[in-house]
Design a protein around this motif. Structure first.
Motif, short mmCIF file in Angstrom:
data_model
loop_
_atom_site.label_atom_id
_atom_site.label_comp_id
_atom_site.label_asym_id
_atom_site.label_seq_id
_atom_site.Cartn_x
_atom_site.Cartn_y
_atom_site.Cartn_z
N SER A 257 0.82 -1.22 0.00
CA SER A 257 0.00 0.00 0.00
C SER A 257 0.85 1.26 0.00
O SER A 257 1.93 1.31 0.61
N ALA A 259 1.37 4.90 1.49
CA ALA A 259 1.04 5.48 2.79
C ALA A 259 1.66 6.87 2.90
O ALA A 259 2.69 7.16 2.28
N GLU A 267 3.85 10.64 -0.36
CA GLU A 267 3.53 9.26 -0.02
C GLU A 267 4.75 8.37 -0.23
O GLU A 267 5.62 8.66 -1.05
N ALA A 306 6.71 5.58 7.75
CA ALA A 306 5.27 5.62 7.97
C ALA A 306 4.80 4.99 9.28
O ALA A 306 3.60 4.90 9.51
#
Length: 415
Positions: A257, A259, A267, A306
């Protein structure tokens, strides 16, 4: 003979109090029906845990909080039910949680003082199918929680504690990726392959759907609401045999994913981590096989880009059968250290500076010392008095909070 009424999903059974103390479960054998159903391939399970925590010193407030978890399940052995040679098993589990958080309301720390707090509603937690594809290869797929098979110690040694920092798997794994804590479940597949009698490889792939985590409107939805990627954990497990047995796990996971990068509007594409878990017997009593001392260790590192905290260290000792006449009791002592992400600290410091407020001089980590005694009152009832001392409770929030002393009691009952 005096008696008590016990309720089962099928009928009321009148049984003696002596029998209640001797039964393996609170509801007993249901007049023989439970045993017959198991022989036919249908096994019912159920358990309750209640955790009360009182903050006696430090933290935010002097008070107590209670939380509970109720789990009911049924397993269908398709081989027994339909006379198949290798039909596999179907597991259905429902979970309900209620209560209040001592960490949020009383202490202000990051590591949950009550491991059974969170997701306060009734939900489906597992609908899975499991089958041995060969003597060495086991497959499980469906809707289930990752932590049931990966990321924790199979021995269960870590759940001799009440704090979620120990019980289960290292929390930075779920804090910084799509890895989910029980009772959050997702669609996935898991395989176990026995390389040798002592070595096993575990590999899985689970859907990542953050919008469904802790969302009561998704409590009975197996399908994802918004898929962001796939989390793939791989784990190598070694089981040491002999007089001093041990369990060793080396794991890695990757979440595909995207993030948000901490402290930035950009991101990061993908995030991962690794972990090492150890449970090793260091002493046993030659005169009493059940009496032994185990040492455990945990190390986990996650993405700096993250994850709210990047590292977790845990270590401790568990003494089984501390007294000759208490064969199923335990004494557990553990220490844990959760290291906050420096980028998260910088965000908090910048916010304080912008607001014209001083930022407190805090340690870079929240620390936990926990001591518990597991008293096995009956085969189905365990009482666990517990003491937790939490150092630097405000390490993650950026608040100057005094170290907290918390007294607790965990009650576990098997239905």
């Amino acid at each position: 003979m005096p008696g008590v009424l016990r309720f089962t999903p099928f009928f009321l059974v009148l049984t003696s109090t002596a029998s209640l103390a001797d039964d393996n479960t609170l509801t007993g054998d249901w007049g023989g029906l439970r045993h017959q159903l198991e022989a036919d391939g249908i096994t019912f399970t159920g358990d309750y845990s209640g955790e009360t925590a009182y903050n006696a010193h430090g933290g935010l407030h002097r008070s107590a909080r209670y939380s509970q978890n109720l789990k009911l399940g049924v397993q269908f052995d398709l081989s027994k039910l339909y006379g198949l040679a290798n039909g596999g098993k179907v597991q259905l589990t429902i979970n309900d949680r209620r209560g209040n958080s001592a960490s949020e309301d009383l202490v202000g720390n990051r590591l949950p003082i009550q491991e059974n707090y969170g997701g306060l509603y009734t939900r489906l937690t597992e609908l899975s199918y499991e089958r041995n594809l060969s003597p060495a290869l086991n497959l499980k797929l469906g809707y289930m929680a990752m932590g049931n098979d990966l990321g924790g110690l199979d021995s269960g040694i870590l759940c001799n504690f009440m704090n979620a920092g120990f019980c289960g798997h290292p929390l930075n794994m779920s804090g910084g990726s799509g890895w989910t804590n029980y009772p959050n479940a997702h669609l996935g597949v898991r395989v176990k392959y026995d390389l040798t009698p002592d070595w096993q490889l575990r590999l899985a792939a689970f859907n990542v759907d953050p919008e469904s985590n802790g969302n009561s409107s998704r409590a009975w939805h197996l399908g994802p609401k918004h898929t962001t990627g796939t989390v793939v954990p791989v784990e190598l497990v070694y089981k040491l045999r002999g007089e001093l047995p041990g369990e060793y796990k080396l794991g890695y996971y990757y979440d595909s994913s995207n993030a948000k990068r901490i402290g930035s509007s950009a991101e990061v594409a993908g995030r991962g981590g690794h972990y090492l878990l150890v449970d090793q017997a260091v002493w046993n009593d030659p005169a009493s096989p059940e009496r032994s001392l185990h040492a455990f260790g945990q190390y986990s590192a996650s993405s700096k880009a993250a994850s709210p905290f990047t590292k977790w260290y845990g270590a401790g000792l568990v003494l089984y059968k501390p007294f000759t006449n208490r064969p199923r009791d335990t004494v557990a002592l553990g220490y844990g250290r959760a290291v906050a992400n420096p980028r998260s600290r910088e965000v908090l410091e910048d916010a304080a500076l912008d607001a014209g407020q001083p930022f407190p001089n805090l340690d870079s980590a929240e620390q936990l010392v926990e001591l518990s005694y597991g008293y096995q009152a009956t085969a189905w009832l365990n009482l666990r008095p517990d003491v937790q001392y939490i150092v630097e409770p405000g390490a993650f929030s950026g608040n100057d909070i005094k170290d907290a002393l918390v007294f607790g009691l965990q009650v576990k009952a098997t239905f």
